[in-house]
Motif scaffolding. Structure first.
Motif, PDB file in Angstrom:
ATOM      1  N   ILE A 171      -8.114   6.848  -2.556  1.00 21.59           N
ATOM      2  CA  ILE A 171      -8.571   5.512  -2.190  1.00 21.59           C
ATOM      3  C   ILE A 171     -10.038   5.381  -2.573  1.00 21.59           C
ATOM      4  N   LEU A 172     -10.333   4.463  -3.487  1.00 20.02           N
ATOM      5  CA  LEU A 172     -11.732   4.247  -3.876  1.00 20.02           C
ATOM      6  C   LEU A 172     -12.396   3.226  -2.972  1.00 20.02           C
ATOM      7  N   ARG A 173     -11.588   2.271  -2.507  1.00 23.56           N
ATOM      8  CA  ARG A 173     -12.133   1.277  -1.567  1.00 23.56           C
ATOM      9  C   ARG A 173     -11.041   0.984  -0.544  1.00 23.56           C
ATOM     10  N   GLU A 174     -11.381   1.121   0.731  1.00 18.79           N
ATOM     11  CA  GLU A 174     -10.422   0.852   1.806  1.00 18.79           C
ATOM     12  C   GLU A 174      -9.948  -0.592   1.746  1.00 18.79           C
ATOM     13  N   ALA A 175      -8.680  -0.788   2.023  1.00 22.97           N
ATOM     14  CA  ALA A 175      -8.149  -2.146   2.067  1.00 22.97           C
ATOM     15  C   ALA A 175      -8.542  -2.794   3.383  1.00 22.97           C
ATOM     16  N   PRO A 176      -9.203  -3.966   3.330  1.00 24.55           N
ATOM     17  CA  PRO A 176      -9.565  -4.635   4.588  1.00 24.55           C
ATOM     18  C   PRO A 176      -8.304  -5.065   5.341  1.00 24.55           C
ATOM     19  N   VAL A 177      -8.368  -4.920   6.655  1.00 27.54           N
ATOM     20  CA  VAL A 177      -7.188  -5.205   7.477  1.00 27.54           C
ATOM     21  C   VAL A 177      -7.279  -6.616   8.058  1.00 27.54           C
ATOM     22  N   GLU A 178      -6.254  -7.410   7.768  1.00 22.39           N
ATOM     23  CA  GLU A 178      -6.110  -8.728   8.409  1.00 22.39           C
ATOM     24  C   GLU A 178      -4.748  -8.721   9.065  1.00 22.39           C
ATOM     25  N   PRO A 179      -4.702  -8.423  10.369  1.00 25.67           N
ATOM     26  CA  PRO A 179      -3.401  -8.178  11.007  1.00 25.67           C
ATOM     27  C   PRO A 179      -2.471  -9.383  10.941  1.00 25.67           C
ATOM     28  N   LEU A 180      -1.207  -9.086  10.677  1.00 24.78           N
ATOM     29  CA  LEU A 180      -0.152 -10.098  10.698  1.00 24.78           C
ATOM     30  C   LEU A 180       0.066 -10.590  12.122  1.00 24.78           C
ATOM     31  N   ALA A 181       0.572 -11.798  12.248  1.00 21.71           N
ATOM     32  CA  ALA A 181       1.019 -12.268  13.562  1.00 21.71           C
ATOM     33  C   ALA A 181       2.237 -11.447  13.974  1.00 21.71           C
ATOM     34  N   GLY A 182       2.400 -11.281  15.296  1.00 20.54           N
ATOM     35  CA  GLY A 182       3.466 -10.424  15.813  1.00 20.54           C
ATOM     36  C   GLY A 182       4.859 -10.787  15.326  1.00 20.54           C
ATOM     37  N   ALA A 183       5.185 -12.065  15.361  1.00 25.15           N
ATOM     38  CA  ALA A 183       6.539 -12.489  14.973  1.00 25.15           C
ATOM     39  C   ALA A 183       6.795 -12.212  13.496  1.00 25.15           C
ATOM     40  N   ARG A 184       5.752 -12.433  12.673  1.00 27.30           N
ATOM     41  CA  ARG A 184       5.895 -12.184  11.238  1.00 27.30           C
ATOM     42  C   ARG A 184       6.091 -10.684  10.979  1.00 27.30           C
ATOM     43  N   ARG A 185       5.306  -9.869  11.657  1.00 31.54           N
ATOM     44  CA  ARG A 185       5.419  -8.424  11.459  1.00 31.54           C
ATOM     45  C   ARG A 185       6.804  -7.930  11.881  1.00 31.54           C
ATOM     46  N   LYS A 186       7.281  -8.475  12.994  1.00 28.12           N
ATOM     47  CA  LYS A 186       8.603  -8.070  13.499  1.00 28.12           C
ATOM     48  C   LYS A 186       9.688  -8.395  12.469  1.00 28.12           C
ATOM     49  N   ALA A 187       9.638  -9.618  11.939  1.00 31.08           N
ATOM     50  CA  ALA A 187      10.642 -10.041  10.956  1.00 31.08           C
ATOM     51  C   ALA A 187      10.553  -9.203   9.679  1.00 31.08           C
ATOM     52  N   LEU A 188       9.317  -8.924   9.230  1.00 30.38           N
ATOM     53  CA  LEU A 188       9.142  -8.138   8.008  1.00 30.38           C
ATOM     54  C   LEU A 188       9.622  -6.701   8.208  1.00 30.38           C
ATOM     55  N   THR A 189       9.323  -6.135   9.389  1.00 34.43           N
ATOM     56  CA  THR A 189       9.732  -4.757   9.668  1.00 34.43           C
ATOM     57  C   THR A 189      11.253  -4.636   9.661  1.00 34.43           C
ATOM     58  N   LEU A 190      11.919  -5.614  10.281  1.00 38.85           N
ATOM     59  CA  LEU A 190      13.384  -5.610  10.305  1.00 38.85           C
ATOM     60  C   LEU A 190      13.951  -5.731   8.888  1.00 38.85           C
ATOM     61  N   ALA A 191      13.397  -6.643   8.107  1.00 35.06           N
ATOM     62  CA  ALA A 191      13.884  -6.828   6.731  1.00 35.06           C
ATOM     63  C   ALA A 191      13.640  -5.577   5.893  1.00 35.06           C
ATOM     64  N   PHE A 192      12.460  -4.972   6.083  1.00 32.39           N
ATOM     65  CA  PHE A 192      12.126  -3.726   5.381  1.00 32.39           C
ATOM     66  C   PHE A 192      13.131  -2.640   5.765  1.00 32.39           C
ATOM     67  N   ALA A 193      13.415  -2.524   7.053  1.00 34.23           N
ATOM     68  CA  ALA A 193      14.332  -1.482   7.545  1.00 34.23           C
ATOM     69  C   ALA A 193      15.718  -1.649   6.941  1.00 34.23           C
ATOM     70  N   ARG A 194      16.200  -2.886   6.911  1.00 38.29           N
ATOM     71  CA  ARG A 194      17.549  -3.141   6.385  1.00 38.29           C
ATOM     72  C   ARG A 194      17.607  -2.897   4.873  1.00 38.29           C
ATOM     73  N   LEU A 195      16.556  -3.318   4.168  1.00 40.32           N
ATOM     74  CA  LEU A 195      16.525  -3.076   2.723  1.00 40.32           C
ATOM     75  C   LEU A 195      16.466  -1.576   2.433  1.00 40.32           C
ATOM     76  N   ALA A 196      15.631  -0.862   3.173  1.00 39.24           N
ATOM     77  CA  ALA A 196      15.484   0.583   2.955  1.00 39.24           C
ATOM     78  C   ALA A 196      16.797   1.314   3.223  1.00 39.24           C
ATOM     79  N   ALA A 197      17.517   0.898   4.279  1.00 41.05           N
ATOM     80  CA  ALA A 197      18.799   1.549   4.600  1.00 41.05           C
ATOM     81  C   ALA A 197      19.817   1.288   3.497  1.00 41.05           C
ATOM     82  N   LEU A 198      19.851   0.063   2.973  1.00 40.26           N
ATOM     83  CA  LEU A 198      20.775  -0.242   1.878  1.00 40.26           C
ATOM     84  C   LEU A 198      20.430   0.580   0.638  1.00 40.26           C
ATOM     85  N   ARG A 199      19.129   0.742   0.365  1.00 44.09           N
ATOM     86  CA  ARG A 199      18.704   1.582  -0.760  1.00 44.09           C
ATOM     87  C   ARG A 199      19.096   3.045  -0.533  1.00 44.09           C
TER      88      ARG A 199
END
Lengths: 149, 149
Positions: free
Chosen positions: A112-140
């Motif tokens: 890492i040459l420059r840390e990525a600045p953190v702008e936290p997602l809203a809770g509902a968005r993160r929850k939906a993305l995590t679920l979608a990520f989990a389902r896609l990863a399991a299918l893969r």
């Protein structure tokens, strides 16, 4: 004396940098998934989930043209807590914007040459993305070729 | 006339029923992951995430002894919203308890004989399990052999 000049093609550079950046993310405790199509149609080269649920997107840039053509990187931000570009060591880093994080990677790993600045997602968005990520990863993991989050 | 009697070994039965049950779950909109070791050390044959984030665990029973030995199925309940056994068509279903769901499967697919009763997880538990599932699935998709949730 024979001199062999190896010209690395663009798709090969992308694959190499993606592999190295994925190894770096894994070493940092993230679980990365390659080539994830986001709800807005943009494709993330790497989308990774941290141990506490933070979402990190890394976009690989293989060359100058590749970056010049793609000025749409802010479109990744609504889908992650932090965003970084990843490039090969020979990439002219000065042409990249200052705002996102920056990773330099070869086929074996990265830094890492420059840390990525953190702008936290809203809770509902993160929850939906995590679920979608989990389902896609399991299918893969089951051998599927799905890419859409 | 030659008669060939095929005796299916226990591990083969488990693999066959697991495959059929996974196909059924996928057809029902779930994203299943095989062989997931839960935080209490029990191993779930299938753990699946539904489209709305519900977690379904399916335990495959290959034969009578396999079930008799394993009376610990309530230990799966703290890690899912719904739980079912999956067995081959020839399994003597009357020896199974009535409470969980019941799936009958062969290598090609399966059918739900009894719906799994839903006991929803607490929000924080579901969130933690979904994140762990997502990270494990991504590591598997990348070719890893990780099993621990």
């Amino acid at each position: 004396m024979d001199v062999t000049i190896v010209t690395v093609s663009r798709p090969e550079t992308t694959a190499t940098v993606t592999r190295g950046a994925a190894r770096l993310l894994t070493a940092l405790g993230y679980a990365p998934l390659a080539e994830v199509t986001l709800p807005n149609g943009r494709r993330a080269d790497l989308m990774a989930l941290g141990p506490k649920g933070d979402i990190f997107i890394v976009e690989v840039k293989s060359g100058i043209e590749d970056f010049r053509v793609d000025l749409k990187w802010p479109e990744y931000r609504p889908y992650c807590d932090a965003f970084a570009f990843a490039v090969a060591p020979e990439f002219p880093r000065e042409i990249l914007p200052d705002e996102p994080g920056l990773i330099v990677a070869d086929g074996f790993g990265g830094a890492i040459l420059r840390e990525a600045p953190v702008e936290p997602l809203a809770g509902a968005r993160r929850k939906a993305l995590t679920l979608a990520f989990a389902r896609l990863a399991a299918l893969r993991a089951a051998g599927g070729a799905a890419t859409e989050l």
